[in-house]
Enzyme design. Structure first.
Site, PDB file in Angstrom:
ATOM      1  N   ARG A  80       0.830  -1.210   0.000  1.00  0.00           N
ATOM      2  CA  ARG A  80       0.000   0.000   0.000  1.00  0.00           C
ATOM      3  C   ARG A  80       0.866   1.262   0.000  1.00  0.00           C
ATOM      4  O   ARG A  80       0.699   2.145  -0.845  1.00  0.00           O
ATOM      5  CB  ARG A  80      -0.913   0.020   1.237  1.00  0.00           C
ATOM      6  CG  ARG A  80      -1.927  -1.099   1.340  1.00  0.00           C
ATOM      7  CD  ARG A  80      -2.913  -1.089   0.189  1.00  0.00           C
ATOM      8  NE  ARG A  80      -3.626   0.195   0.102  1.00  0.00           N
ATOM      9  CZ  ARG A  80      -4.229   0.621  -1.010  1.00  0.00           C
ATOM     10  NH1 ARG A  80      -4.172  -0.083  -2.126  1.00  0.00           N
ATOM     11  NH2 ARG A  80      -4.878   1.766  -1.011  1.00  0.00           N
ATOM     12  N   ILE A  81       1.795   1.355   0.938  1.00  0.00           N
ATOM     13  CA  ILE A  81       2.642   2.544   1.027  1.00  0.00           C
ATOM     14  C   ILE A  81       3.621   2.586  -0.140  1.00  0.00           C
ATOM     15  O   ILE A  81       3.863   3.651  -0.730  1.00  0.00           O
ATOM     16  CB  ILE A  81       3.391   2.580   2.378  1.00  0.00           C
ATOM     17  CG1 ILE A  81       2.394   2.606   3.550  1.00  0.00           C
ATOM     18  CG2 ILE A  81       4.322   3.790   2.442  1.00  0.00           C
ATOM     19  CD1 ILE A  81       1.425   3.776   3.512  1.00  0.00           C
ATOM     20  N   SER A 120       5.496   6.002  12.405  1.00  0.00           N
ATOM     21  CA  SER A 120       4.230   5.470  11.894  1.00  0.00           C
ATOM     22  C   SER A 120       3.349   6.589  11.373  1.00  0.00           C
ATOM     23  O   SER A 120       3.618   7.774  11.597  1.00  0.00           O
ATOM     24  CB  SER A 120       3.491   4.733  13.012  1.00  0.00           C
ATOM     25  OG  SER A 120       3.016   5.659  13.978  1.00  0.00           O
ATOM     26  N   CYS A 121       2.294   6.221  10.676  1.00  0.00           N
ATOM     27  CA  CYS A 121       1.346   7.218  10.173  1.00  0.00           C
ATOM     28  C   CYS A 121       0.714   7.986  11.326  1.00  0.00           C
ATOM     29  O   CYS A 121       0.537   9.211  11.252  1.00  0.00           O
ATOM     30  CB  CYS A 121       0.265   6.552   9.323  1.00  0.00           C
ATOM     31  SG  CYS A 121      -0.667   5.251  10.161  1.00  0.00           S
ATOM     32  N   THR A 122       0.392   7.285  12.417  1.00  0.00           N
ATOM     33  CA  THR A 122      -0.234   7.945  13.563  1.00  0.00           C
ATOM     34  C   THR A 122       0.740   8.870  14.274  1.00  0.00           C
ATOM     35  O   THR A 122       0.382   9.982  14.688  1.00  0.00           O
ATOM     36  CB  THR A 122      -0.794   6.906  14.542  1.00  0.00           C
ATOM     37  OG1 THR A 122      -1.768   6.092  13.861  1.00  0.00           O
ATOM     38  CG2 THR A 122      -1.455   7.573  15.731  1.00  0.00           C
ATOM     39  N   HIS A 150      -8.722   4.135  13.835  1.00  0.00           N
ATOM     40  CA  HIS A 150      -7.870   3.868  12.686  1.00  0.00           C
ATOM     41  C   HIS A 150      -8.536   2.897  11.705  1.00  0.00           C
ATOM     42  O   HIS A 150      -9.081   1.872  12.097  1.00  0.00           O
ATOM     43  CB  HIS A 150      -6.543   3.267  13.184  1.00  0.00           C
ATOM     44  CG  HIS A 150      -5.420   3.306  12.193  1.00  0.00           C
ATOM     45  ND1 HIS A 150      -5.424   2.579  11.033  1.00  0.00           N
ATOM     46  CD2 HIS A 150      -4.249   3.992  12.207  1.00  0.00           C
ATOM     47  CE1 HIS A 150      -4.310   2.811  10.368  1.00  0.00           C
ATOM     48  NE2 HIS A 150      -3.579   3.667  11.065  1.00  0.00           N
ATOM     49  N   THR A 158      -6.155  -2.405   8.295  1.00  0.00           N
ATOM     50  CA  THR A 158      -4.982  -2.530   7.427  1.00  0.00           C
ATOM     51  C   THR A 158      -4.794  -3.990   7.025  1.00  0.00           C
ATOM     52  O   THR A 158      -5.492  -4.888   7.503  1.00  0.00           O
ATOM     53  CB  THR A 158      -3.701  -2.048   8.139  1.00  0.00           C
ATOM     54  OG1 THR A 158      -3.397  -2.957   9.201  1.00  0.00           O
ATOM     55  CG2 THR A 158      -3.880  -0.645   8.698  1.00  0.00           C
ATOM     56  N   ASN A 159      -3.818  -4.220   6.149  1.00  0.00           N
ATOM     57  CA  ASN A 159      -3.533  -5.573   5.677  1.00  0.00           C
ATOM     58  C   ASN A 159      -3.079  -6.504   6.789  1.00  0.00           C
ATOM     59  O   ASN A 159      -3.081  -7.729   6.622  1.00  0.00           O
ATOM     60  CB  ASN A 159      -2.451  -5.534   4.586  1.00  0.00           C
ATOM     61  CG  ASN A 159      -3.036  -5.279   3.212  1.00  0.00           C
ATOM     62  OD1 ASN A 159      -4.181  -5.594   2.944  1.00  0.00           O
ATOM     63  ND2 ASN A 159      -2.235  -4.682   2.340  1.00  0.00           N
ATOM     64  N   ARG A 198      -6.528  -8.906  16.533  1.00  0.00           N
ATOM     65  CA  ARG A 198      -6.481  -8.592  15.102  1.00  0.00           C
ATOM     66  C   ARG A 198      -6.864  -9.771  14.210  1.00  0.00           C
ATOM     67  O   ARG A 198      -7.024  -9.610  13.005  1.00  0.00           O
ATOM     68  CB  ARG A 198      -5.086  -8.080  14.721  1.00  0.00           C
ATOM     69  CG  ARG A 198      -4.753  -6.746  15.352  1.00  0.00           C
ATOM     70  CD  ARG A 198      -3.517  -6.130  14.749  1.00  0.00           C
ATOM     71  NE  ARG A 198      -3.054  -4.986  15.534  1.00  0.00           N
ATOM     72  CZ  ARG A 198      -2.086  -4.166  15.152  1.00  0.00           C
ATOM     73  NH1 ARG A 198      -1.470  -4.368  14.004  1.00  0.00           N
ATOM     74  NH2 ARG A 198      -1.716  -3.153  15.906  1.00  0.00           N
ATOM     75  N   ARG A 208      -9.347  -0.121  15.695  1.00  0.00           N
ATOM     76  CA  ARG A 208      -9.426  -0.331  14.250  1.00  0.00           C
ATOM     77  C   ARG A 208     -10.906  -0.434  13.858  1.00  0.00           C
ATOM     78  O   ARG A 208     -11.688  -1.119  14.519  1.00  0.00           O
ATOM     79  CB  ARG A 208      -8.684  -1.615  13.856  1.00  0.00           C
ATOM     80  CG  ARG A 208      -7.187  -1.580  14.125  1.00  0.00           C
ATOM     81  CD  ARG A 208      -6.463  -0.645  13.182  1.00  0.00           C
ATOM     82  NE  ARG A 208      -5.031  -0.622  13.437  1.00  0.00           N
ATOM     83  CZ  ARG A 208      -4.143  -1.394  12.818  1.00  0.00           C
ATOM     84  NH1 ARG A 208      -4.553  -2.292  11.929  1.00  0.00           N
ATOM     85  NH2 ARG A 208      -2.858  -1.284  13.098  1.00  0.00           N
TER      86      ARG A 208
END
Length: 482
Positions: free
Chosen positions: A138-139, A288-290, A316, A319-320, A334, A370
């Site tokens: 993704r990124i 991290s993004c956060t 949030h 995510t994968n 998760r 999440r």
């Protein structure tokens, strides 16, 4: 003439000016490596409508919309100068020109404000920086899009290769398809062709070599004509210095991780602590993004009001790392179905604040939930301040910081009362303050901070690469103190 006719004629005039700006902006970028901005929003390769929308954002300054009738003469003045590589913010120029009481012409005012980018002060154009992506998730794909977008001047970042594990005989075709179309971020802006024989994807004329390897220690990048490259590891497989140092192969000079680094790996939030890098570091993390979302507003609040303690709750997108349906997962929760549940989980963002803001002595705790959305998250910052304040003071300060402050590339601001998460898909800011949701009661403040945890974070990664490679050029004019 009716009011309706006048309104439409004014629109047509502004649209015509925006159309006239496009070739000037393009020529400055291609020939001089000068990027034209409006309040940190790049106008390079933008349509006339996009240029007008970027101007409209500035309506948050004194409630008035910035018009191309204000910025067009300034752009013409910019084009007359012998500029070196730089970023020129027409929004800041327009604000400062309107406040200037000396009666200077646009040409004289612009020449004065941009003196740092002309004459003896002019920076020589960089020869360019090779970049390699390790992983194409993704990124990785969003960073690839950004790198291709920024390749127009030929003197900036150049995506030379992508390293992946081969998934099958049609691997390259599928990789190209994932780059071309994205369910969240839409179509790739340009053309993509595939040279299967040579293992190359050509994006907007940029050849990207795909290297198949399961082991970073087996790759000799010089064999592909790659020199002194920055490698961006977006797999997250290795997060400490020892693991990431495996990438330091022939042709690679630095490694950048798109996840929180462990141990002594420096965690960088661009705009906040990237200046602490000495240039000698071989392994760096973009956190991290956060962390990138919460650290800039935390710094702003600490600088102005002081923070005694705080708690961060991130809501949030999934995510994968999570499962589509209930299945085994090494984490406690998760493994439960991501599209069907709110999943309470941990976040390392709060503890990572100390690495990015070592002067912040306040204790910051955090947790994460999440949720069943594919992109865009929100962080709720509950802060105890060192003194009493008001909502108006906090909101006005953060709004002005997002427009003219040193963190204006990281922090955006919205007053839209109907804003929801999908409105921020594609935002290039690390965080967007929701002004209307802000709560202030004496020495207590609660900030609601949106962030595109995919694209906004990818922009921060690219900014960090630009910084450590020397192709991040200064912005003019200098912002006023907030």
């Amino acid at each position: 003439m009716s009011d309706t006719d006048e309104t439409f004629n004014d629109w047509q005039h502004r649209e015509e000016l925006a159309e006239t700006m496009i070739p000037i902006i393009g020529k400055l970028y291609r020939e001089k490596d000068v990027t034209i901005l409006v309040h940190s929003r790049s106008l390079v390769s933008k349509s006339d409508i996009s240029i007008l929308k970027a101007h409209r954002f500035a309506r948050q300054i004194e409630g008035e919309e910035l018009s191309v009738t204000d910025t067009f003469p300034l752009l013409q003045a910019v084009a007359k100068l012998d500029l070196g590589p730089s970023k020129i913010d027409l929004g800041l120029l327009a604000v400062q020109y309107a406040e200037d009481q000396r009666g200077l012409s646009a040409d004289d005012f612009v020449a004065e404000k941009l003196a740092g980018a002309t004459g003896e002060n002019k920076i020589e154009r960089n020869g360019g920086q090779d970049v390699v992506l390790y992983g194409f998730g993704r990124i990785g794909r969003l960073v690839a899009r950004l790198l291709v977008e920024k390749a127009g001047s030929r003197h900036g970042l150049r995506l030379k290769a992508v390293v992946v594990r081969k998934g099958g005989e049609d691997d390259l075709i599928k990789r190209a398809s994932l780059l071309r179309r994205d369910s969240i971020h839409g179509q790739f802006a340009g053309t993509i062709t595939v040279d299967e024989k040579n293992g190359v994807i050509i994006a907007n004329g940029n050849p990207i070599q795909f290297i198949y390897s399961n082991d970073p220690t087996t790759v000799d990048y010089t064999a592909y004509g790659i020199k002194d490259a920055i490698l961006i590891d977006n797999t997250g497989k290795w997060r400490d210095r020892e693991g990431l140092s495996q990438h330091l192969r022939p042709g690679i000079k630095k490694v950048l991780l798109t996840a929180p680094g462990k141990g002594d790996v420096p965690n960088i939030v661009h705009g906040v602590n990237h200046q602490t890098l000495t240039g000698d570091e071989k392994v760096i993390s973009c956190a991290s993004c956060t962390t990138n979302a919460i650290v800039p507003p935390l710094k702003l609040m600490e600088d102005r009001f002081g923070i005694v303690r705080g708690h961060v709750e991130t809501v949030h997108s999934f995510t994968n790392d999570q499962n589509l349906l209930d299945n085994y997962h090494k984490a406690d929760r998760r493994g439960r179905s991501a599209p069907l549940n709110l999943v309470l989980t941990e976040t390392g963002a709060a503890s990572a604040v100390a690495k990015a803001l070592p002067d912040l002595k306040a204790k910051i705790t955090g947790n994460s939930i999440r949720i069943p959305t594919p992109d865009v998250s929100i962080a709720i910052l509950s802060l105890s301040l060192k003194g009493e304040t008001s909502k108006d003071e906090v909101v006005d300060y953060l709004r002005e910081a997002s427009l003219t402050g040193e963190l204006r590339r990281q922090v955006d601001f919205t007053t839209a009362r109907d804003a929801v998460s999908s409105d921020f898909i594609g935002s290039r800011a690390a965080s967007i303050i929701d002004g209307n949701a802000t709560i202030v009661d004496g020495d207590s403040a609660i900030l609601y901070v949106w962030y595109d945890n995919e694209f906004g974070y990818s922009c921060q990664v690219v900014r960090t690469v630009q910084s450590i490679s020397g192709v991040e050029y200064p912005t003019f004019p200098a912002p006023a103190a907030v």
